[in-house]
Design an enzyme around this catalytic site. Structure first.
Site, PDB file in Angstrom:
ATOM      1  N   SER A  49       0.815  -1.216   0.000  1.00  0.00           N
ATOM      2  CA  SER A  49       0.000   0.000   0.000  1.00  0.00           C
ATOM      3  C   SER A  49       0.848   1.265   0.000  1.00  0.00           C
ATOM      4  O   SER A  49       1.760   1.408   0.815  1.00  0.00           O
ATOM      5  CB  SER A  49      -0.883  -0.031   1.255  1.00  0.00           C
ATOM      6  OG  SER A  49      -1.213   1.273   1.666  1.00  0.00           O
ATOM      7  N   GLY A  50       0.503   2.199  -0.878  1.00  0.00           N
ATOM      8  CA  GLY A  50       1.207   3.480  -0.915  1.00  0.00           C
ATOM      9  C   GLY A  50       1.004   4.254   0.376  1.00  0.00           C
ATOM     10  O   GLY A  50       1.929   4.869   0.910  1.00  0.00           O
ATOM     11  N   LEU A  51      -0.225   4.200   0.889  1.00  0.00           N
ATOM     12  CA  LEU A  51      -0.513   4.888   2.150  1.00  0.00           C
ATOM     13  C   LEU A  51       0.375   4.325   3.271  1.00  0.00           C
ATOM     14  O   LEU A  51       0.996   5.076   4.026  1.00  0.00           O
ATOM     15  CB  LEU A  51      -2.001   4.694   2.517  1.00  0.00           C
ATOM     16  CG  LEU A  51      -2.401   5.117   3.926  1.00  0.00           C
ATOM     17  CD1 LEU A  51      -2.175   6.606   4.135  1.00  0.00           C
ATOM     18  CD2 LEU A  51      -3.864   4.767   4.201  1.00  0.00           C
ATOM     19  N   ASP A  61       1.115  10.551   2.145  1.00  0.00           N
ATOM     20  CA  ASP A  61       0.820   9.768   0.944  1.00  0.00           C
ATOM     21  C   ASP A  61       0.693  10.723  -0.251  1.00  0.00           C
ATOM     22  O   ASP A  61      -0.326  10.769  -0.924  1.00  0.00           O
ATOM     23  CB  ASP A  61      -0.483   8.989   1.191  1.00  0.00           C
ATOM     24  CG  ASP A  61      -0.757   7.938   0.115  1.00  0.00           C
ATOM     25  OD1 ASP A  61       0.140   7.681  -0.718  1.00  0.00           O
ATOM     26  OD2 ASP A  61      -1.875   7.396   0.096  1.00  0.00           O
ATOM     27  N   ASP A  88       1.049  -0.849  -4.999  1.00  0.00           N
ATOM     28  CA  ASP A  88       0.237   0.340  -5.245  1.00  0.00           C
ATOM     29  C   ASP A  88       1.211   1.380  -5.809  1.00  0.00           C
ATOM     30  O   ASP A  88       1.934   2.032  -5.054  1.00  0.00           O
ATOM     31  CB  ASP A  88      -0.364   0.784  -3.906  1.00  0.00           C
ATOM     32  CG  ASP A  88      -1.016   2.144  -3.979  1.00  0.00           C
ATOM     33  OD1 ASP A  88      -1.126   2.694  -5.084  1.00  0.00           O
ATOM     34  OD2 ASP A  88      -1.410   2.648  -2.904  1.00  0.00           O
ATOM     35  N   ASP A  90       0.783   4.211  -7.273  1.00  0.00           N
ATOM     36  CA  ASP A  90       0.264   5.582  -7.389  1.00  0.00           C
ATOM     37  C   ASP A  90      -0.011   5.900  -8.866  1.00  0.00           C
ATOM     38  O   ASP A  90      -0.728   5.173  -9.525  1.00  0.00           O
ATOM     39  CB  ASP A  90       1.232   6.581  -6.747  1.00  0.00           C
ATOM     40  CG  ASP A  90       1.306   6.386  -5.224  1.00  0.00           C
ATOM     41  OD1 ASP A  90       0.384   5.752  -4.670  1.00  0.00           O
ATOM     42  OD2 ASP A  90       2.280   6.838  -4.607  1.00  0.00           O
ATOM     43  N   GLU A 117      -3.056   4.531 -10.794  1.00  0.00           N
ATOM     44  CA  GLU A 117      -4.348   5.230 -10.713  1.00  0.00           C
ATOM     45  C   GLU A 117      -4.349   6.430 -11.653  1.00  0.00           C
ATOM     46  O   GLU A 117      -3.299   7.036 -11.894  1.00  0.00           O
ATOM     47  CB  GLU A 117      -4.628   5.640  -9.263  1.00  0.00           C
ATOM     48  CG  GLU A 117      -3.624   6.592  -8.666  1.00  0.00           C
ATOM     49  CD  GLU A 117      -3.642   6.610  -7.135  1.00  0.00           C
ATOM     50  OE1 GLU A 117      -3.526   5.531  -6.517  1.00  0.00           O
ATOM     51  OE2 GLU A 117      -3.756   7.707  -6.562  1.00  0.00           O
ATOM     52  N   LYS A 123       0.496  12.551  -6.427  1.00  0.00           N
ATOM     53  CA  LYS A 123      -0.881  12.206  -6.051  1.00  0.00           C
ATOM     54  C   LYS A 123      -1.180  12.605  -4.603  1.00  0.00           C
ATOM     55  O   LYS A 123      -0.293  13.003  -3.846  1.00  0.00           O
ATOM     56  CB  LYS A 123      -1.145  10.718  -6.278  1.00  0.00           C
ATOM     57  CG  LYS A 123      -0.209   9.750  -5.557  1.00  0.00           C
ATOM     58  CD  LYS A 123      -0.451   9.557  -4.070  1.00  0.00           C
ATOM     59  CE  LYS A 123      -1.841   9.123  -3.693  1.00  0.00           C
ATOM     60  NZ  LYS A 123      -1.989   7.660  -3.717  1.00  0.00           N
ATOM     61  N   ASN A 125      -3.828  11.080  -1.318  1.00  0.00           N
ATOM     62  CA  ASN A 125      -4.662   9.943  -0.962  1.00  0.00           C
ATOM     63  C   ASN A 125      -6.129  10.220  -1.314  1.00  0.00           C
ATOM     64  O   ASN A 125      -6.635  11.320  -1.114  1.00  0.00           O
ATOM     65  CB  ASN A 125      -4.523   9.631   0.535  1.00  0.00           C
ATOM     66  CG  ASN A 125      -5.249   8.355   0.901  1.00  0.00           C
ATOM     67  OD1 ASN A 125      -6.450   8.368   1.144  1.00  0.00           O
ATOM     68  ND2 ASN A 125      -4.530   7.246   0.903  1.00  0.00           N
ATOM     69  N   SER A 126      -6.808   9.187  -1.785  1.00  0.00           N
ATOM     70  CA  SER A 126      -8.175   9.342  -2.285  1.00  0.00           C
ATOM     71  C   SER A 126      -9.171   9.739  -1.207  1.00  0.00           C
ATOM     72  O   SER A 126     -10.257  10.228  -1.513  1.00  0.00           O
ATOM     73  CB  SER A 126      -8.643   8.019  -2.910  1.00  0.00           C
ATOM     74  OG  SER A 126      -7.771   7.641  -3.939  1.00  0.00           O
ATOM     75  N   ARG A 162      -6.413   1.611 -12.044  1.00  0.00           N
ATOM     76  CA  ARG A 162      -7.347   2.046 -10.980  1.00  0.00           C
ATOM     77  C   ARG A 162      -8.116   3.271 -11.460  1.00  0.00           C
ATOM     78  O   ARG A 162      -7.523   4.288 -11.846  1.00  0.00           O
ATOM     79  CB  ARG A 162      -6.540   2.357  -9.731  1.00  0.00           C
ATOM     80  CG  ARG A 162      -7.291   3.098  -8.648  1.00  0.00           C
ATOM     81  CD  ARG A 162      -6.481   3.010  -7.374  1.00  0.00           C
ATOM     82  NE  ARG A 162      -6.806   4.045  -6.426  1.00  0.00           N
ATOM     83  CZ  ARG A 162      -6.232   4.158  -5.233  1.00  0.00           C
ATOM     84  NH1 ARG A 162      -5.299   3.292  -4.862  1.00  0.00           N
ATOM     85  NH2 ARG A 162      -6.572   5.124  -4.412  1.00  0.00           N
ATOM     86  N   HIS A 193     -12.551   2.272  -7.222  1.00  0.00           N
ATOM     87  CA  HIS A 193     -12.423   2.734  -5.836  1.00  0.00           C
ATOM     88  C   HIS A 193     -13.585   3.653  -5.474  1.00  0.00           C
ATOM     89  O   HIS A 193     -14.149   4.347  -6.345  1.00  0.00           O
ATOM     90  CB  HIS A 193     -11.092   3.466  -5.670  1.00  0.00           C
ATOM     91  CG  HIS A 193     -10.603   3.481  -4.251  1.00  0.00           C
ATOM     92  ND1 HIS A 193     -11.138   2.696  -3.255  1.00  0.00           N
ATOM     93  CD2 HIS A 193      -9.595   4.197  -3.648  1.00  0.00           C
ATOM     94  CE1 HIS A 193     -10.499   2.911  -2.124  1.00  0.00           C
ATOM     95  NE2 HIS A 193      -9.563   3.821  -2.337  1.00  0.00           N
TER      96      HIS A 193
HETATM   97  C1  SPV Z   1      -3.404   2.590  -0.499  1.00  0.00           C
HETATM   98  O1  SPV Z   1      -3.514   1.612   0.247  1.00  0.00           O
HETATM   99  O2  SPV Z   1      -2.442   3.334  -0.477  1.00  0.00           O
HETATM  100  C2  SPV Z   1      -4.453   2.875  -1.452  1.00  0.00           C
HETATM  101  C3  SPV Z   1      -5.802   2.552  -1.105  1.00  0.00           C
HETATM  102  O3  SPV Z   1      -4.164   3.461  -2.450  1.00  0.00           O
HETATM  103  S1  SPV Z   1      -6.487   3.965  -0.458  1.00  0.00           S
HETATM  104  O4  SPV Z   1      -5.706   4.414   0.648  1.00  0.00           O
HETATM  105  O5  SPV Z   1      -7.820   3.555  -0.070  1.00  0.00           O
HETATM  106  O6  SPV Z   1      -6.546   4.970  -1.509  1.00  0.00           O
HETATM  107 MG    MG Z   2      -2.411   4.353  -2.424  1.00  0.00          MG
END
Ligand code: SPV
Ligand code: MG
Length: 551
Positions: A49-51, A61, A88, A90, A117, A123, A125-126, A162, A193
């Site tokens: 996971s990027g986060l 992130d 992930d 990004d 994505e 980027k 975070n979403s 994504r 997502h």
């Molecule tokens: C991540 O896990 O970094 C994701 C999922 O991209 S989210 O945090 O839900 O965007």
């Molecule tokens: Mg991410």
């Protein structure tokens, strides 16, 4: 559930997870340790996971960690786990060209696939200002997917596209349009997502998508949805995206606060993983096995020191301590002996105590007790330490002081049984441990092939002159251990066993037809049997009498 071939490459296994009819689940990991924990829990894959990767660095992130820093962590994760890892990625960290290089570097580290994505670099975070997120141009993003697919060397490497249209509030039609464009550009799967707490828009998308390609979801926000709903919707892959990092953060916050407040560890010890569990997760057992294979010499030699006696002739000085604890130039004899062992990398030292054993202090040694020391000889002491006679063991009297090369030379002989004999002592009659050998010491010849024929106790007469004096040190290794133990067992059956000493053991070995190699020295050592010897030892220790001390 359809089983994935565990011998297949990681990329092939990720591809199989995406393509099989049954739903699959992968769990987030953000370093080697969490990657191993995910595998042990039974998951079939890992979401890098990027986060979580940015959070474990303590940064945001927002592409604050560079992509090469991310790839470095992935390398540890791939080493710690055999699972397929989906990164992930990004936005691919730039344009089509950055994407090509990313794919190349991921394949070099056995990463199974990457998800990109359709947002802009850098980027965000979403779940932060999702509705304000700018989306990438569709054609530009399709070019990035194509570039990635063209760059991959392994046909099974997966690129997941994504779609962020629902996050940005652009609606279902836009989401479907983008997903279809990305599929046509070559994406192996679509990740749709959502930041809503209900799964409605995801389920609506899935229905309209109608399995055109595998569909991946991240139900972080709509977590209360029963998993059956995802099965019914034909979802291929569910990503539990950040839960190990969040679990670790809660646990660390709670433990840190409690220890800070209570100023003790006593209340939290039982709540945290034991250190042994961390060692296990790190694979410490494998290291120990490898050490046995590759570090034989320095790690496996051990020593047994016979130190049970008070010391006849030293009664005035040994009222409160055994002979080995007598001070020689500021350090007990035993301390000097252990220092000498340490110099040869021997750290496993067993000391057999007896008289005033409570006074024996020698850090890091194992102490065993011959409680019958007053009535018995050295072999009874050795019996107390018999399990310390191993594949590579030095056995020695405890009252020796010697130049370091003597022990080194003894260790370096290839022989399975070897003893040190001092040829400078040959002429003395009445000396104990006189040794008769197959040849006299030809002092100009290095590494002579000489065998022990007999060792005598004190004053033992013999018609021929002795070749020297055994200094009380022997080395046993390999099959020599069995030879020595067999001779020991034969003596143990004798009625007078309790009075026997090490010379009888050496003679037993020779009598049984086994070779005992002699390592000749000429002085450079002494043993302590009276106050005069103690003074000589002090001189020796000060280096004032380094030559011929025992002649
Ligand atoms: C991540 O896990 O970094 C994701 C999922 O991209 S989210 O945090 O839900 O965007
Ligand atoms: Mg991410």
């Amino acid at each position: 559930m359809m089983n994935i071939d565990s011998t297949a490459s990681r990329a092939a296994r990720l591809r199989a997870l995406l393509n099989r009819p049954e739903i699959a689940f992968i769990m987030e990991a953000h370093n080697g340790l969490s990657a191993r924990i995910v595998e042990e829990a039974g998951f079939e894959g890992i979401w890098a996971s990027g986060l979580c990767l940015s959070a474990q660095f303590g940064v945001r992130d927002n592409n604050e960690a560079s992509w090469t820093q991310v790839v470095d962590v992935l390398e540890f994760m791939a080493d710690a786990s055999s699972l397929p890892i989906l990164l992930d990625g990004d936005t691919g960290y730039g344009n089509f060209n950055n994407m090509r290089r990313l794919v190349k570097k991921l394949e070099q580290r056995a990463i199974a696939g990457v998800c990109i994505e359709d947002k802009l670099f850098p980027k965000k975070n979403s779940f932060i200002d999702g509705d304000k997120q700018e989306l990438a141009d569709i054609d530009e993003f399709c070019g990035k997917i194509k570039a990635g697919k063209d760059a991959q060397m392994d046909d099974d490497f997966c690129i997941v596209a994504r779609v962020e249209a629902l996050i940005a509030g652009w609606g279902q039609a836009e989401a479907l349009k983008r997903a279809e464009a990305y599929r046509r550009a070559g994406a192996d799967a679509i990740l749709i997502h959502s930041r809503r707490s209900r799964p409605d828009e995801i389920l609506e998308f899935a229905k309209a998508w109608a399995n055109r390609s595998p569909l991946v979801i991240v139900p972080t926000k709509y977590y209360s949805t029963p998993t059956q709903a995802f099965r019914d919707a034909g979802i291929s892959l569910v990503i539990w995206a950040n839960h190990l990092l969040r679990a670790a953060a809660s646990a660390m916050q709670s433990v840190a606060a409690e220890v800070h407040k209570s100023e003790t560890l006593v209340d939290i010890e039982e709540r945290v993983a034991p250190v042994s569990e961390i060692f296990r997760l790190q694979g410490a057992a494998e290291y120990n096995e490898a050490e046995k294979r590759y570090l034989k010499r320095s790690q496996t030699t051990n020593a047994i020191v016979l130190a049970a006696g008070r010391g006849e002739g030293l009664e005035a000085l040994t009222e409160d301590r055994p002979k080995v604890m007598l001070d020689v130039a500021g350090k007990p004899l035993l301390g000097r002996l252990t220092d000498a062992f340490h110099r040869q990398h021997i750290r496993d030292i067993t000391v057999v105590g007896g008289y005033k054993a409570d006074a024996i202090e020698a850090g890091g040694t194992h102490l065993v007790l011959n409680s019958d020391f007053a009535e018995t000889g050295e072999l009874t002491s050795l019996a107390c330490a018999l399990d310390a006679v191993r594949n590579d063991t030095v056995i020695t009297y405890g009252d020796l002081v010697f130049r370091h090369y003597i022990l080194r030379n003894l260790l370096e002989t290839e022989a399975e049984l070897a003893v040190v004999v001092d040829s400078s002592d040959a002429a003395k009659s009445g000396t104990r441990d006189l040794a008769w050998c197959s040849r006299a010491d030809a002092r100009s010849v290095f590494g002579q092939d000489v065998r022990l024929e007999r060792v005598a106790g004190g004053g033992h007469g013999c018609s021929s002159p002795a070749s020297g004096r055994w200094i009380g040190m022997l080395h046993v290794k390999g099959a020599g251990r069995d030879t020595l133990l067999a001779a020991f067992e034969a003596l143990r059956r004798r009625d007078d066993f309790r009075f026997l000493g090490l010379p009888e053991l050496l003679n037993g070995v020779v009598r049984a037809g086994h070779a005992v190699r002699v390592v000749y020295v000429h002085g450079h050592w002494l043993d302590v049997n009276n106050e005069q010897d103690l003074l000589a030892a002090t001189d020796f220790a000060h280096g004032q009498s380094s030559v011929g001390v025992n002649s």
